[in-house]
Design an enzyme around this catalytic site. Structure first.
Site, PDB file in Angstrom:
ATOM      1  N   ASP A 315       0.869  -1.169   0.000  1.00  0.00           N
ATOM      2  CA  ASP A 315       0.000   0.000   0.000  1.00  0.00           C
ATOM      3  C   ASP A 315       0.909   1.223   0.000  1.00  0.00           C
ATOM      4  O   ASP A 315       2.109   1.123   0.282  1.00  0.00           O
ATOM      5  CB  ASP A 315      -0.926  -0.005   1.217  1.00  0.00           C
ATOM      6  CG  ASP A 315      -2.194   0.808   0.985  1.00  0.00           C
ATOM      7  OD1 ASP A 315      -2.186   1.680   0.093  1.00  0.00           O
ATOM      8  OD2 ASP A 315      -3.181   0.584   1.697  1.00  0.00           O
ATOM      9  N   CYS A 316       0.368   2.376  -0.321  1.00  0.00           N
ATOM     10  CA  CYS A 316       1.227   3.533  -0.566  1.00  0.00           C
ATOM     11  C   CYS A 316       1.932   4.006   0.706  1.00  0.00           C
ATOM     12  O   CYS A 316       1.283   4.397   1.679  1.00  0.00           O
ATOM     13  CB  CYS A 316       0.425   4.639  -1.215  1.00  0.00           C
ATOM     14  SG  CYS A 316      -0.109   4.153  -2.862  1.00  0.00           S
TER      15      CYS A 316
END
Length: 696
Positions: A315-316
């Site tokens: 995920d970012c």
């Protein structure tokens, strides 16, 4: 110039190139054709461009051609190009949860394509309990994704679907999921991914979609080709954004092995094994003390036990959180080493880009760790045809603006909204209304005349959005509107008088209440299950002022405690529409005026406000009476409910009866302990149930 100075000059130039690649991120170029590798005559001779070779051979060849600094530059979502090999930049991060969305930098609506079909939010389509509908939505979004790629406005790797379990009713992202049931969520994951990646529900490469005949997506020839790439997220046990002093970036989900295996993991297993997803996203949170992107046991289980064939993205900035928020490692280099060795292939963000060089110098990462990651990444790009030459000459090269916002896709969005709307209350068969009898209509509520959030989170630019109020005007010419509250927060009652005056002038009244993205969204959980602010008072005031019982329409994804409305005889009907997408207003009007018979069912339990005393960070699913813990979801919750999972009414009365009952249930064949092939066979003298229908 001496050879020494030539070497120094070369290194200096390479450093400048590397620094420039970090400082200037690449964004999509609107109104252009996508850039692609293997262009003749200078860059088509490499073996990784040879389409006659197996893609595994081509992927290995591609990795072997890269220098170390070029390899590291591929470990971020926004990769820089490699000019000497003719490989352009690529943005891995595009979003398509329920239509092409603006969230990812890989998508742009500035260009030949200015909008895309906005389907209902996932929780709404889940309420249809219709597998074929989920497949069709996935395939429609895929067509629009390829069309946008062909004009340089999107990538080919999309980070959807969200298949986390909607465990707690306060979760701000529950709206993005198919609900609380692992089996339903698994089924949704399989159908959406198959449709999205270009798979087929029937042999022969064709599907009959019911909205314009058959469409050939890709031939079912046994190849591993992809139309576009889907990503199952967020792996795993992720369902908390920001609640009290807990944050998704540092939250440690303490999960029992039993809950992990029978609740949190099944959707991901199905998404990989049956859906054949080509991407898996590891989440921010830790699971039992270890960050998800560093859980090598879980990530490798997906590959070895479940047969995952794709790439794993964080995920970012989830790699950064390993060190900076969770304090799991002592140095950034340790965080880089942990996630790469665990099996994470690419970092959404720049953490691997910035720290992998030093991790190698420290001896914590070996080049072979990077090679493994790149092999997985390039395999997916090869399956997408990115190294097969000009995409305009490929299988999907003819898709373009004409294939986006088509009448077929807009009809599908309408059908999805109609099937997902849930009728929760209908006293004395108040609905449907007869439009021949309704001479005037009042529509009340701040969401009733607002189109900006009909799709909920992860929405793009809709094709033809119209508000609920505008759709009602198409049915009843004399339709008036008053907001009642200035916004969904409804902090004051200054607009109540205008709303009550409007109500008194109308024969029938629809009041729209509930949630929007100011109340529930990514990085924002709720604290209460009640209607926000003074909305409850608005609904009750409108009901008291109306000549006839009113219709209450509820928006938003999170469950609401509307016990007051359920018990109030002045509120004849309650309808949940969630975030119904661009066609939601039309679908709602069709339901209210009887042009469509509602059949949606709630995919989540609606709890009373008292449930908010349960800590949101409590991950156990099963009830524990010894400590007053009531459990979660319809499978284990033993407390009071406002509405139950699967609840929903219709304008049709259904009755069922058994034609026959089995006299004997037997097991056929020997069952070996531990065998994965164990099948329980039940012999029935008659397999079928009859259903008798009486239409009211």
């Amino acid at each position: 110039m001496s050879s020494r100075w030539r070497i120094l000059l070369f290194l200096f130039i390479e450093f400048l190139k590397f620094f420039s690649s970090i400082a200037k991120p690449i964004t999509p170029t609107p109104n252009s054709q996508p850039q692609y590798p293997c262009k003749p005559p200078y860059h088509s001779h490499y073996s990784f461009c040879d389409t006659s070779l197996p893609i595994t051979t081509r992927a290995k060849s591609l990795v072997s051609h890269l220098r170390l600094h070029e390899k590291i530059r591929q470990l971020t979502d926004n990769t820089t190009g490699i000019p000497r090999l003719g490989i352009p930049a690529y943005e891995w991060w595009s979003e398509s949860l329920h239509g092409i969305a603006t969230n990812g930098p890989g998508v742009s609506f500035t260009g030949k394509i200015a909008a895309a079909t906005s389907f209902p939010q996932v929780l709404v389509t889940a309420a249809s309990f219709n597998r074929s509908l989920w497949f069709l939505i996935g395939s429609a979004i895929a067509v629009e994704a390829r069309a946008m790629y062909n004009v340089g406005q999107a990538g080919l790797t999309f980070w959807a679907p969200n298949i986390n379990i909607f465990r707690d009713p306060r979760w701000g992202r529950g709206q993005e999921t198919p609900g609380e049931d692992p089996m339903v969520t698994s089924a949704y994951a399989v159908e959406f991914v198959r449709g999205f990646q270009g798979g087929n529900r029937k042999a022969g490469g064709k599907i009959r979609n019911g909205f314009g005949g058959e469409r050939v997506l890709r031939e079912d020839d046994g190849s591993e080709g992809l139309m576009v790439s889907a990503c199952c997220k967020h792996f795993t046990a992720y369902d908390l954004e920001k609640w009290r002093n807990f944050s998704r970036y540092s939250f440690n989900a303490v999960v029992s092995e039993q809950d992990l295996e029978d609740t949190y993991q099944p959707p991901f297993r199905s998404c990989i094994q049956q859906g054949k997803a080509s991407c898996l996203m590891c989440s921010y949170n830790a699971i039992n003390g270890v960050p998800a992107c560093a859980r090598g046991d879980l990530l490798q289980k997906a590959r070895t036990d479940w047969g995952f064939n794709g790439y794993i993205t964080s995920d970012c900035d989830a790699v950064a959180t390993v060190y900076e928020y969770q304090n799991f490692t002592k140095t950034p280099e340790d965080a880089v080493a942990d996630v790469l060795k665990a099996g994470t292939d690419i970092n959404c963000g720049t953490y691997l880009l910035r720290h992998t060089h030093s991790a190698i110098r420290c001896g914590k990462v070996q080049e072979q760790d990077i090679d493994r990651a790149l092999y997985n990444l390039f395999l997916v790009q090869l399956r997408l045809g990115l190294f097969d030459g000009d995409p305009r000459k490929g299988q999907f090269g003819k898709l373009g603006p004409k294939d986006v916002c088509t009448s077929e896709h807009k009809k599908l969005a309408l059908e999805a909204a109609r099937q997902g709307i849930v009728l929760l209350k209908n006293n004395k068969k108040f609905l449907p209304l007869d439009k021949k009898v309704v001479t005037s209509l009042a529509v009340i509520g701040p969401k009733a005349n607002n189109v900006s959030q009909l799709g909920g989170g992860y929405t793009g630019v809709p094709c033809n959005p119209k508000s609920l109020f505008e759709r009602f005007q198409a049915y009843i010419k004399k339709t008036s509107y008053a907001a009642g509250c200035f916004n969904v927060s409804c902090d004051c009652d200054d607009g109540f008088d205008e709303a009550i005056h409007t109500v008194k002038e109308a024969d029938f009244v629809i009041v729209v209440a509930g949630l929007d993205l100011s109340q529930e969204s990514e990085d924002h959980d709720r604290n209460s299950l009640l209607l926000p602010g003074k909305q409850m008072a608005l609904v009750s005031s409108v009901a008291a002022a109306s000549k006839k019982p009113v219709i209450l329409v509820l928006t938003g994804g999170g469950p609401l405690d509307v016990s007051f409305a359920e018990e109030d005889p002045r509120i004849a009907s309650i309808i949940w529409i969630g975030y119904p997408g661009e066609a939601g207003g039309k679908a709602l009007a069709q339901v209210i005026f009887g042009d469509y018979n509602p059949g949606g069912r709630l995919p989540v339990t609606w709890y009373p406000e008292a449930f908010t005393s349960i800590p949101m960070n409590e991950m156990n699913m099963r009830a524990d009476p010894s400590r007053g813990y009531p459990g979660r979801t319809y499978r284990f919750y033993n407390g009071n409910r406002v509405y139950g999972f699967g609840q929903g009414l219709s304008y049709t009365n259904f009755t069922h009866k058994l034609l026959s009952v089995p006299n004997k249930i037997s097991l056929l064949g020997a069952i070996k302990a531990g065998s994965s092939e164990n099948i329980l066979h039940q012999i029935y003298s008659n397999k079928y149930l009859s259903r008798s229908l009486s239409t009211s």
